[in-house]
Design a protein around this motif. Structure first.
Motif, PDB file in Angstrom:
ATOM      1  N   ASP A 127      40.588  36.189  49.911  1.00  0.00           N
ATOM      2  CA  ASP A 127      39.825  35.258  50.744  1.00  0.00           C
ATOM      3  C   ASP A 127      38.367  35.132  50.300  1.00  0.00           C
ATOM      4  OD1 ASP A 127      42.018  34.732  52.294  1.00  0.00           O
ATOM      5  OD2 ASP A 127      41.520  36.223  53.837  1.00  0.00           O
ATOM      6  N   ASP A 128      37.826  36.174  49.656  1.00  0.00           N
ATOM      7  CA  ASP A 128      36.425  36.146  49.232  1.00  0.00           C
ATOM      8  C   ASP A 128      36.213  35.394  47.921  1.00  0.00           C
ATOM      9  OD1 ASP A 128      35.501  37.652  51.412  1.00  0.00           O
ATOM     10  OD2 ASP A 128      36.086  39.530  50.439  1.00  0.00           O
ATOM     11  N   LEU A 129      37.303  34.988  47.266  1.00  0.00           N
ATOM     12  CA  LEU A 129      37.199  34.316  45.977  1.00  0.00           C
ATOM     13  C   LEU A 129      37.808  32.923  46.058  1.00  0.00           C
ATOM     14  CD1 LEU A 129      38.217  37.292  43.650  1.00  0.00           C
ATOM     15  CD2 LEU A 129      35.915  36.388  43.999  1.00  0.00           C
ATOM     16  N   ALA A 130      37.498  32.115  45.055  1.00  0.00           N
ATOM     17  CA  ALA A 130      38.053  30.764  44.967  1.00  0.00           C
ATOM     18  C   ALA A 130      38.696  30.591  43.594  1.00  0.00           C
ATOM     19  CB  ALA A 130      36.940  29.730  45.171  1.00  0.00           C
ATOM     20  N   TRP A 131      39.528  29.565  43.462  1.00  0.00           N
ATOM     21  CA  TRP A 131      40.168  29.322  42.170  1.00  0.00           C
ATOM     22  C   TRP A 131      39.137  28.990  41.096  1.00  0.00           C
ATOM     23  CZ3 TRP A 131      44.639  30.981  40.769  1.00  0.00           C
ATOM     24  CH2 TRP A 131      45.628  31.197  41.719  1.00  0.00           C
ATOM     25  N   ALA A 132      37.972  28.536  41.500  1.00  0.00           N
ATOM     26  CA  ALA A 132      36.904  28.298  40.517  1.00  0.00           C
ATOM     27  C   ALA A 132      36.507  29.597  39.829  1.00  0.00           C
ATOM     28  CB  ALA A 132      35.692  27.676  41.220  1.00  0.00           C
ATOM     29  N   ASN A 157      27.067  33.333  41.434  1.00  0.00           N
ATOM     30  CA  ASN A 157      26.530  34.681  41.305  1.00  0.00           C
ATOM     31  C   ASN A 157      26.102  35.281  42.648  1.00  0.00           C
ATOM     32  OD1 ASN A 157      25.890  36.856  39.506  1.00  0.00           O
ATOM     33  ND2 ASN A 157      23.725  36.427  39.874  1.00  0.00           N
ATOM     34  N   ALA A 158      25.564  34.461  43.560  1.00  0.00           N
ATOM     35  CA  ALA A 158      25.130  34.977  44.857  1.00  0.00           C
ATOM     36  C   ALA A 158      26.322  35.540  45.641  1.00  0.00           C
ATOM     37  CB  ALA A 158      24.439  33.875  45.659  1.00  0.00           C
ATOM     38  N   LYS A 159      27.463  34.844  45.558  1.00  0.00           N
ATOM     39  CA  LYS A 159      28.674  35.318  46.233  1.00  0.00           C
ATOM     40  C   LYS A 159      29.170  36.606  45.596  1.00  0.00           C
ATOM     41  CE  LYS A 159      32.267  35.028  48.970  1.00  0.00           C
ATOM     42  NZ  LYS A 159      32.147  35.211  50.418  1.00  0.00           N
ATOM     43  N   ALA A 211      37.608  43.456  41.056  1.00  0.00           N
ATOM     44  CA  ALA A 211      38.932  42.842  40.915  1.00  0.00           C
ATOM     45  C   ALA A 211      38.953  41.827  39.773  1.00  0.00           C
ATOM     46  CB  ALA A 211      39.350  42.165  42.223  1.00  0.00           C
ATOM     47  N   LEU A 212      37.888  41.017  39.658  1.00  0.00           N
ATOM     48  CA  LEU A 212      37.810  40.055  38.569  1.00  0.00           C
ATOM     49  C   LEU A 212      37.642  40.758  37.226  1.00  0.00           C
ATOM     50  CD1 LEU A 212      35.612  37.147  40.020  1.00  0.00           C
ATOM     51  CD2 LEU A 212      37.985  37.001  39.253  1.00  0.00           C
ATOM     52  N   ARG A 213      36.844  41.834  37.213  1.00  0.00           N
ATOM     53  CA  ARG A 213      36.663  42.598  35.972  1.00  0.00           C
ATOM     54  C   ARG A 213      37.988  43.230  35.543  1.00  0.00           C
ATOM     55  NH1 ARG A 213      31.360  43.901  34.400  1.00  0.00           N
ATOM     56  NH2 ARG A 213      29.777  43.063  35.797  1.00  0.00           N
ATOM     57  N   ALA A 214      38.729  43.770  36.503  1.00  0.00           N
ATOM     58  CA  ALA A 214      40.018  44.386  36.190  1.00  0.00           C
ATOM     59  C   ALA A 214      40.993  43.338  35.666  1.00  0.00           C
ATOM     60  CB  ALA A 214      40.590  45.067  37.428  1.00  0.00           C
ATOM     61  N   PHE A 215      40.976  42.146  36.249  1.00  0.00           N
ATOM     62  CA  PHE A 215      41.837  41.057  35.781  1.00  0.00           C
ATOM     63  C   PHE A 215      41.506  40.696  34.339  1.00  0.00           C
ATOM     64  CE2 PHE A 215      42.702  36.352  35.650  1.00  0.00           C
ATOM     65  CZ  PHE A 215      44.085  36.455  35.651  1.00  0.00           C
ATOM     66  N   LEU A 216      40.203  40.634  34.027  1.00  0.00           N
ATOM     67  CA  LEU A 216      39.775  40.334  32.669  1.00  0.00           C
ATOM     68  C   LEU A 216      40.201  41.436  31.707  1.00  0.00           C
ATOM     69  CD1 LEU A 216      38.172  38.521  30.739  1.00  0.00           C
ATOM     70  CD2 LEU A 216      36.099  39.762  31.401  1.00  0.00           C
ATOM     71  N   LEU A 217      40.070  42.704  32.134  1.00  0.00           N
ATOM     72  CA  LEU A 217      40.457  43.831  31.285  1.00  0.00           C
ATOM     73  C   LEU A 217      41.959  43.824  31.027  1.00  0.00           C
ATOM     74  CD1 LEU A 217      39.741  46.456  29.814  1.00  0.00           C
ATOM     75  CD2 LEU A 217      40.031  47.669  31.983  1.00  0.00           C
ATOM     76  N   THR A 218      42.767  43.584  32.082  1.00  0.00           N
ATOM     77  CA  THR A 218      44.222  43.560  31.921  1.00  0.00           C
ATOM     78  C   THR A 218      44.643  42.402  31.026  1.00  0.00           C
ATOM     79  OG1 THR A 218      44.449  44.478  34.149  1.00  0.00           O
ATOM     80  CG2 THR A 218      46.414  43.564  33.143  1.00  0.00           C
TER      81      THR A 218
END
Length: 465
Positions: free
Chosen positions: A340-345, A402-404, A167-174
């Motif tokens: 829920d698995d991510l934070a604004w950080a 990275n562990a998360k 999801a984060l990779r897709a956000f970066l790609l978009t």
């Protein structure tokens, strides 16, 4: 009767399986290209800062091409105007796919990355403008820190080994696709010289023929490649930056699949051309554009001259603040809830990663200060310093989490029934639960068999192998 509460949607939630597969394939290719880009940039810096620097200038400034056609260009210009047209052709295809089959086809889903990308371009430009207004510098380079280099950003991810969730990779790609779109518009609108309307009309006619051939279903690279070269040459001579020709042709390709098609024509051509773009065009551009002489004094000037300081602060501060702030505000007003698995950080870390503005920033720097070679080199040095700083900052932020990320990535990749589809996408499928029950039953039967064998031989049971 009380009014119904608008339903919230999840921001950076799990992608659909087809979109996840596409993102994984696209970013895998971008990552390899980013590593090659990194190697080319390092090679350019070494070549330009060793006793071989005179040979670097000689090769970079060597002219070739038919002068009668207005194409007697230096090697550096061939790389910037010619090879980068291939890069922007692929960017055009990516943009078209996002508009018809990706996240940008749904206005609600597109709102967040589009707003984030716009803020991520506006704030760096504002930072540059404020720094140069206060310091009495040139405002001509306001667009330099507005671009994001997705290939270089993914190369950083590959180097630090972060298992970033899809999801984060897709956000970066978009973000990068939207960023490319507005970078293209900036180049077309603000860096177009005096127009040659005859050449521009010829380029438009060539594009119309290109579009007509596509609609008629004509096939064969031997038709399209010569036509593309003619369109590119006419566009170059028109005064409009030649890379616009690549974008226009990429946008014309059909990127939606028809019944019975495994891949659309756009996806097929992108698959063929992307290795040429990522493996040859962009690294060669970096090789002949990133070679700036760097000394202690030159690096000190980066932080004292308003033009260069504006570029560095625009990339490092402006990008992070703009993308994060735009995303947070858009999520707040569109009632989007963060996964829920991510934070604004995590969003801030990705925003910092977008501060790597290598390829397009170097190109815009050349266009903005082309009449002042010394300042052009200083601005290029500022792009390198700003991109490196953004890479280190984002790398540290991503490493902290990275562990998360790895736990999320492993959950996404888990495939215990070995059917090639991650289990997380099958949990609502009754057939999946039946297969899993069979697998667990086989494991239990094997365990019982081992226990019975161990009991008969008097040896302890060590459990399943």
């Amino acid at each position: 009767m009380a009014a119904s509460t608008p339903r919230k949607h999840t921001f950076l939630g799990r992608l659909s399986l087809p979109e996840r597969t596409f993102v994984a394939n696209a970013l895998r290719a971008e990552t390899v290209g980013g590593v090659l880009l990194l190697v080319a940039a390092i090679a350019a810096l070494i070549w330009a800062n060793t006793p071989l620097k005179e040979s670097y200038a000689t090769v970079r400034d060597f002219h070739l091409g038919p002068g009668s056609l207005g194409l007697d260009l230096s090697v550096q210009h061939w790389a910037a105007d010619g090879l980068l047209a291939v890069f922007f052709f692929v960017a055009g295809i990516e943009l078209k796919r996002e508009l018809v089959a990706g996240d940008l086809r749904d206005p609600k889903a597109a709102a967040l990355p589009v707003i984030a990308a716009l803020c991520g371009m506006a704030v760096p430009a504002l930072v540059y403008t404020l720094v140069n207004t206060a310091g009495g510098g040139s405002l001509g380079g306001w667009a330099v820190p507005t671009a994001t280099d997705i290939a270089f950003a993914l190369a950083v991810l590959a180097v630090i080994g972060t298992a970033l969730p899809s999801a984060l990779r897709a956000f970066l790609l978009t973000l990068a696709v939207v960023d490319d779109l507005f970078a293209i518009l900036i180049i077309a609108v603000f860096f177009t010289s005096d127009l040659n309307f005859a050449a521009l009309g010829g380029a438009v006619i060539g594009l119309a023929v290109f579009w007509l051939l596509l609609r008629k279903g004509v096939r064969g690279w031997y038709v399209y490649v010569p036509l593309a070269v003619v369109v590119w040459g006419l566009m170059y001579n028109s005064g409009v930056h030649a890379t616009i020709a690549g974008v226009a042709m990429g946008l014309m390709l059909r990127c939606h699949r028809r019944e019975g098609e495994g891949h659309s024509p756009g996806e097929h051509i992108e698959h063929l051309v992307r290795p040429l773009s990522a493996g040859l065009a962009v690294p060669l551009f970096a090789l002949f554009s990133a070679g700036v002489a760097i000394s202690g004094g030159a690096l000190g000037d980066v932080f004292t001259r308003p033009e260069t300081l504006g570029v560095v602060l625009g990339l490092v501060v402006g990008k992070a603040v703009g993308i994060f702030g735009g995303t947070w505000l858009a999520a707040r007003f569109t009632r989007a809830e963060l996964n829920d698995d991510l934070a604004w950080a995590d969003v801030f870390a990705v925003a910092s990663l977008a501060g790597i503005g290598f390829t397009v920033s170097l190109l815009i720097g050349e266009l903005a200060f082309g009449d002042d070679p010394a300042l052009t080199d200083e601005v290029k040095a500022a792009v390198l310093v700003g991109s490196l700083t953004a890479a280190v900052l984002s790398g540290v932020l991503l490493k902290i989490r990275n562990a998360k990320y790895r736990a999320m990535y492993e959950e996404e990749e888990r495939d215990e029934d070995l059917d090639g589809i991650p289990d997380i996408y099958e949990q609502d499928n009754p057939e999946y639960h039946l297969r899993m029950a069979e697998i667990y039953e086989k494991k239990a039967a094997e365990h019982r068999r081992r226990a019975e064998t161990a009991a008969g031989s008097g040896e302890p049971d060590h459990g399943p192998a």
